[in-house]
Enzyme design. Structure first.
Site, short mmCIF file in Angstrom:
data_model
loop_
_atom_site.label_atom_id
_atom_site.label_comp_id
_atom_site.label_asym_id
_atom_site.label_seq_id
_atom_site.Cartn_x
_atom_site.Cartn_y
_atom_site.Cartn_z
N ARG A 153 36.61 37.24 38.52
CA ARG A 153 36.03 36.90 39.85
C ARG A 153 34.49 36.96 39.78
O ARG A 153 33.89 38.02 39.08
CB ARG A 153 36.56 37.85 40.88
CG ARG A 153 38.16 37.59 41.50
CD ARG A 153 38.25 38.25 42.66
NE ARG A 153 37.91 39.64 42.42
CZ ARG A 153 37.30 40.42 43.32
NH1 ARG A 153 37.36 39.86 44.85
NH2 ARG A 153 36.99 41.69 43.34
N SER B 43 36.78 46.45 33.43
CA SER B 43 37.94 47.58 33.72
C SER B 43 38.75 47.68 32.57
O SER B 43 39.86 47.56 32.09
CB SER B 43 39.06 47.34 34.96
OG SER B 43 38.05 46.85 35.81
N ASP C 146 36.69 49.77 37.68
CA ASP C 146 37.24 49.25 38.75
C ASP C 146 37.73 50.48 39.64
O ASP C 146 37.91 50.51 40.73
CB ASP C 146 38.56 48.41 38.60
CG ASP C 146 39.58 48.83 37.50
OD1 ASP C 146 39.42 50.01 36.93
OD2 ASP C 146 40.61 47.99 37.60
C1 BGC Z 1 41.60 50.29 31.54
C2 BGC Z 1 40.85 51.21 32.68
C3 BGC Z 1 41.00 50.30 34.17
C4 BGC Z 1 42.40 50.33 34.26
C5 BGC Z 1 42.76 49.53 35.52
C6 BGC Z 1 42.94 50.14 32.01
O1 BGC Z 1 43.66 49.61 31.00
O2 BGC Z 1 41.58 51.23 30.15
O3 BGC Z 1 39.61 51.25 32.43
O4 BGC Z 1 40.42 51.21 34.97
O5 BGC Z 1 43.25 49.67 33.25
O6 BGC Z 1 42.22 48.36 35.45
#
Ligand code: BGC
Length: 403
Positions: free
Chosen positions: A29, A93, A146
Site C-alpha cells: 500500500r 514487515s 508493522d
Molecule cells: C515478519 C515480521 C512481521 C510479521 C507480521 C513476520 O513474518 O518476520 O517482521 O512483523 O510477519 O507481519
C-alpha cells in the site's frame, strides 16, 4: 529482539502530513496520512497486490515497482505535487536488523519472497535509490515493523497500549521495554530515552525447536515452506501456514481411509490449495448439514462426494488447528505482559486478518489468557488495532522528525 529505535510513544497531539509505504506480505500500500493532532488521522491510500513473479524478481525491480506506485499515487494530486518534498515512513514487515531509525538490513526473507540482492542490504537505501531513479523528492525518514506501527497507532488513540501484535499472514509482537534492560543497544542519538520499543520477531521463537511440542504435520510444513528450521512459532500460528497444516492432515486421513471414501482430488494434493480462509469459512458454518463446508470441499477443492461425517471431521480439524494458533499467540502475549510487569493492566493492540476475521479467534485467546494468568487476565485488554502500517508509520516518521 530487535531494538526499533523508536523511543517515544505518541501523545495524540502529533500533526503533519506524511507518506507511508507498507509491504506486509500479500499486499502493498501507498498511503498519505494527515495527523490532525487530536488522536485522529485522514488517510488516502492505493492498494496493490504483489504477484508471485514480483516476489521472485531481482530486488531492484521490486523496489522500482514500489517507486512507480508512489509516483502514480502522488501524480493523482496533479503534476505539481510530484516536485514537492515528502517525508515517508516505510513499513517493511520482515526481520530486519535495524541499526538506526531509518536504516536496517534484511536478515532473511519469508512470506514467499525470494528477491535477490536484498538479504543483507539496507532496505531504506534500496528504496531511496529507487526514488532517485524515479526523480522523486522523498526522504525515507523511518523504517518501521508493522508491530511497532500497530503499537504506535493504537497508543495514539489508547495511551495504555504497551504491546502491538500482528496475527495475519505472519505473526509478530512489539512491546515497550525500559532502556536500562536493553543491554545490546545504546541510544547514542537519544541518550535521555527511558524506554524503547522492541520488535520481538516472535515468529522465530523456538527455532531451536526445544520448547513447543510439534507434531509430524508441523515438521512437514517446516520442511516444505519458506526457510526450513526458521520461524517455528509463526509456522504454528499464522495465516500463511494454518491451511497447509490442515491439508497435510487431510491427505494423511485419505491415505488411511478415514475420510473421503469416494476419493480425494488432485486439488487436495497441491501445496497451499487448502487456504486458511477456507478454515474461517468452515468454522463459521453452523448449518445442520454443514452445507458451506460442502461447498468448500466439493466445489472449491473438487472432492467428488463428502458425507456429513467427513464434513464434521474437517470442521473438528479446523477447530483444532485454529484453536492451537489462538492459544499459542495468547501464550506469547501472557509471557510478554508478565515480563513487562504489567499484569496490573495494559492494552494490547492487535491487527491482522486472523484476529479480525477468523471466527472465535479472540475468544479463544481470552480463554487461554485466563488459563495462564488467572484473574490478572482481566487487566490485559486485547483490542482490535487499525492501520498500524499506515498511520503507525506516519506517526513514527513524525516523531523521527523530532528525535
Ligand atoms: C515478519 C515480521 C512481521 C510479521 C507480521 C513476520 O513474518 O518476520 O517482521 O512483523 O510477519 O507481519
Amino acid at each position: 529482539m530487535i531494538p526499533s529505535h523508536v523511543v517515544n510513544r505518541p501523545t495524540g497531539r502529533e500533526t503533519g502530513s506524511f507518506l507511508a509505504l507498507d509491504l506486509g506480505g500479500t499486499n502493498f500500500r501507498v498511503c498519505e496520512v494527515v495527523l490532525d493532532g487530536h488522536s485522529g488521522a485522514r488517510v488516502r491510500q492505493s492498494k496493490h497486490t504483489i504477484t508471485e513473479a514480483q516476489k521472485a524478481a531481482p530486488g531492484n525491480e521490486l523496489f522500482d515497482f514500489f517507486a512507480d506506485c508512489v509516483y502514480n499515487f502522488i501524480a493523482e494530486n496533479g503534476q505539481a505535487a510530484l516536485t514537492k518534498k515528502y517525508k515517508l515512513g516505510f513499513t517493511f514487515s520482515f526481520a530486519v536488523n535495524q541499526v538506526a531509525i531509518n536504516k536496517g538490513f534484511l536478515i532473511l526473507w519469508n512470506k514467499g519472497f525470494t528477491n535477490s540482492g536484498v538479504v543483507g542490504a539496507d532496505v531504506v537505501a534500496l528504496l531511496q535509490a529507487a526514488f532517485h531513479r524515479k526523480k522523486l523528492n522523498i526522504d525515507v525518514t523511518a523504517l518501521v515493523n508493522d508491530t511497532t506501527g500497530t503499537l504506535m497507532s493504537h497508543a495514539y488513540i489508547q495511551p495504555s497500549t504497551r504491546v502491538g501484535v500482528i496475527l495475519g499472514t505472519g505473526t509478530n509482537c512489539a512491546y515497550v521495554e525500559r532502556m536500562e534492560n536493553v543491554t545490546k543497544y545504546t541510544p547514542t542519538d537519544t541518550p535521555d530515552a527511558k524506554e524503547i520499543i522492541i520488535n520481538m520477531e516472535w515468529g522465530a521463537f523456538d527455532d531451536e525447536q526445544v520448547v513447543i511440542p510439534r507434531n509430524k504435520y508441523d515438521v512437514k510444513v517446516d520442511r516444505t515452506m519458506n526457510v526450513q528450521g526458521k520461524y517455528t512459532f509463526e509456522k504454528m500460528i499464522s495465516g500463511m501456514y494454518l491451511g497447509e497444516i490442515v491439508r497435510f492432515v487431510l491427505v494423511d486421513l485419505v491415505k488411511t481411509g478415514e475420510i473421503f471414501k469416494a476419493g480425494a482430488s488432485p486439488e487436495l494434493n497441491k501445496p497451499n490449495h487448502f487456504e486458511t480462509a477456507f478454515m474461517s469459512r468452515i468454522e463459521r458454518d453452523h448449518t445442520l448439514d454443514l452445507n458451506d463446508t460442502r461447498t468448500v470441499l466439493e466445489d472449491m477443492l473438487k472432492i467428488p462426494r463428502t458425507t456429513l461425517a467427513d464434513r464434521r471431521l474437517v470442521k473438528t480439524l479446523c477447530e483444532l488447528v485454529g484453536k492451537r494458533s489462538a492459544r499459542l499467540s495468547a501464550a506469547g502475549i501472557a509471557a510478554v505482559v508478565t515480563k513487562m510487569n504489567k499484569l496490573d493492566g495494559c492494552t494490547v493492540g492487535i491487527d491482522g486478518s486472523l484476529f479480525e476475521l477468523y471466527p472465535h479467534y479472540s475468544n479463544r485467546m481470552r480463554d487461554a489468557l485466563r488459563e495462564i494468568l488467572g484473574i490478572s487476565a482481566e487487566y490485559v485488554v486485547l483490542e482490535q488495532a487499525r492501520d498500524g502500517s499506515g498511520q503507525g508509520a506516519a506517526l513514527i516518521a513524525a516523531l523521527a522528525d523530532k528525535q
